[in-house]
Write a protein that holds these residues in place. Structure first.
Motif, mmCIF file in Angstrom:
data_model
loop_
_atom_site.group_PDB
_atom_site.id
_atom_site.type_symbol
_atom_site.label_atom_id
_atom_site.label_comp_id
_atom_site.label_asym_id
_atom_site.label_seq_id
_atom_site.Cartn_x
_atom_site.Cartn_y
_atom_site.Cartn_z
ATOM 1 N N MET A 1 0.811 -1.279 -0.003
ATOM 2 C CA MET A 1 0.021 -0.073 0.082
ATOM 3 C C MET A 1 0.727 1.139 0.149
ATOM 4 S SD MET A 1 -3.515 -0.579 2.286
ATOM 5 C CE MET A 1 -2.848 -1.254 3.581
ATOM 6 N N ASP A 2 0.441 2.271 -0.447
ATOM 7 C CA ASP A 2 0.877 3.501 -0.591
ATOM 8 C C ASP A 2 0.784 4.647 0.587
ATOM 9 O OD1 ASP A 2 1.377 6.253 -1.179
ATOM 10 O OD2 ASP A 2 1.895 5.600 -3.377
ATOM 11 N N GLY A 3 1.781 4.749 1.385
ATOM 12 C CA GLY A 3 1.570 5.266 2.713
ATOM 13 C C GLY A 3 1.144 6.854 2.355
ATOM 14 N N VAL A 4 1.584 7.396 1.419
ATOM 15 C CA VAL A 4 1.136 8.787 1.239
ATOM 16 C C VAL A 4 -0.424 8.942 0.799
ATOM 17 C CG1 VAL A 4 1.298 10.862 -0.541
ATOM 18 C CG2 VAL A 4 3.523 9.277 0.194
ATOM 19 N N ILE A 5 -0.913 8.010 -0.063
ATOM 20 C CA ILE A 5 -2.304 7.955 -0.676
ATOM 21 C C ILE A 5 -3.322 7.405 0.650
ATOM 22 C CG2 ILE A 5 -3.756 7.069 -2.065
ATOM 23 C CD1 ILE A 5 -1.933 7.394 -4.371
ATOM 24 N N HIS A 6 -2.703 6.431 1.558
ATOM 25 C CA HIS A 6 -3.402 5.518 2.430
ATOM 26 C C HIS A 6 -4.130 6.540 3.443
ATOM 27 C CE1 HIS A 6 -4.455 2.227 4.593
ATOM 28 N NE2 HIS A 6 -4.161 2.713 5.682
ATOM 29 N N HIS A 7 -3.583 7.846 3.725
ATOM 30 C CA HIS A 7 -4.278 8.709 4.564
ATOM 31 C C HIS A 7 -5.543 9.030 3.981
ATOM 32 C CE1 HIS A 7 -5.318 12.591 6.106
ATOM 33 N NE2 HIS A 7 -4.418 12.304 7.175
ATOM 34 N N PRO A 8 -6.713 9.062 4.736
ATOM 35 C CA PRO A 8 -7.911 8.873 4.272
ATOM 36 C C PRO A 8 -8.364 10.383 3.388
ATOM 37 C CG PRO A 8 -8.137 8.337 6.330
ATOM 38 C CD PRO A 8 -6.655 8.728 6.293
ATOM 39 N N THR A 9 -8.123 11.602 4.117
ATOM 40 C CA THR A 9 -8.114 12.612 3.267
ATOM 41 C C THR A 9 -7.319 12.678 1.940
ATOM 42 O OG1 THR A 9 -8.420 13.867 5.237
ATOM 43 C CG2 THR A 9 -7.889 15.231 3.409
ATOM 44 N N ARG A 10 -6.284 12.220 2.025
ATOM 45 C CA ARG A 10 -5.737 12.265 0.648
ATOM 46 C C ARG A 10 -6.063 11.341 -0.278
ATOM 47 N NH1 ARG A 10 -0.036 11.793 3.842
ATOM 48 N NH2 ARG A 10 -0.329 13.647 4.903
ATOM 49 N N LEU A 11 -6.574 9.966 0.270
ATOM 50 C CA LEU A 11 -7.130 9.109 -0.672
ATOM 51 C C LEU A 11 -8.487 9.781 -1.084
ATOM 52 C CD1 LEU A 11 -7.323 6.255 -1.811
ATOM 53 C CD2 LEU A 11 -8.379 5.491 0.299
ATOM 54 N N THR A 12 -9.467 10.349 -0.600
ATOM 55 C CA THR A 12 -10.331 10.755 -1.068
ATOM 56 C C THR A 12 -10.070 11.952 -2.023
ATOM 57 O OG1 THR A 12 -11.627 10.500 1.240
ATOM 58 C CG2 THR A 12 -12.371 12.401 -0.251
ATOM 59 N N LEU A 13 -9.041 12.802 -1.798
ATOM 60 C CA LEU A 13 -8.638 13.943 -2.668
ATOM 61 C C LEU A 13 -8.020 13.234 -4.037
ATOM 62 C CD1 LEU A 13 -7.775 16.619 -3.543
ATOM 63 C CD2 LEU A 13 -5.868 16.541 -1.964
ATOM 64 N N VAL A 14 -7.430 12.232 -3.908
ATOM 65 C CA VAL A 14 -6.811 11.470 -5.308
ATOM 66 C C VAL A 14 -7.979 10.686 -5.810
ATOM 67 C CG1 VAL A 14 -5.516 9.813 -6.159
ATOM 68 C CG2 VAL A 14 -4.456 11.286 -4.299
ATOM 69 N N ALA A 15 -8.960 10.242 -5.022
ATOM 70 C CA ALA A 15 -10.066 9.624 -5.913
ATOM 71 C C ALA A 15 -10.888 10.714 -6.494
ATOM 72 C CB ALA A 15 -10.853 8.867 -4.702
ATOM 73 N N PHE A 16 -11.337 11.851 -6.112
ATOM 74 C CA PHE A 16 -12.008 12.774 -6.481
ATOM 75 C C PHE A 16 -11.273 13.295 -7.948
ATOM 76 C CE2 PHE A 16 -13.016 17.135 -7.346
ATOM 77 C CZ PHE A 16 -14.607 17.186 -7.014
ATOM 78 N N LEU A 17 -9.897 13.427 -7.763
ATOM 79 C CA LEU A 17 -9.467 14.135 -8.954
ATOM 80 C C LEU A 17 -9.119 12.879 -10.119
ATOM 81 C CD1 LEU A 17 -6.609 16.143 -7.075
ATOM 82 C CD2 LEU A 17 -8.684 17.057 -8.786
ATOM 83 N N SER A 18 -9.206 11.641 -9.878
ATOM 84 C CA SER A 18 -9.185 10.943 -10.803
ATOM 85 C C SER A 18 -10.324 10.827 -11.610
ATOM 86 C CB SER A 18 -9.001 9.157 -10.081
ATOM 87 O OG SER A 18 -10.342 8.823 -9.439
#
Length: 100
Positions: A1-18
């Motif tokens: 797993m990616d430690g940078v993306i694993h953070h819930p807010t960052r995962l939400t942000l990356v998913a939104f932008l995807s």
């Protein structure tokens, strides 16, 4: 797993932008349901990791900021989601062998 993306807010942000090529800061903030400061902090972390582009400009005389995923960010999200799916599959497999 990616430690940078694993953070819930960052995962939400990356998913939104995807789901888009680029989005204005306020749209991302509202879509992710976070404050300006939370979005800014997490966007900075993603940018430092090379996962996010931040573009600043103006609409009329008003300053604006747009966010977009880099190709590296899109790849990191895909790999992170695959790792999460592997965890789900392993848990289901383990649960199935216990019930047998």
């Amino acid at each position: 797993m990616d430690g940078v993306i694993h953070h819930p807010t960052r995962l939400t942000l990356v998913a939104f932008l995807s789901a888009c090529d680029e989005a204005e800061f306020a749209a991302v903030r509202d879509g992710c349901q976070v404050s300006d400061s939370v979005l800014s902090k997490n966007a900075s972390a993603l940018e430092a990791a090379g996962y996010l582009n931040v573009r600043k400009g103006h609409v009329g005389k008003r300053p604006r900021t747009w966010l977009s995923l880099t190709p590296t960010g899109r790849q990191a999200l895909a790999q992170h989601l695959a790792a999460l799916q592997d965890l789900v599959d392993a848990a289901r497999s383990a649960a199935g062998s216990v019930g047998a």
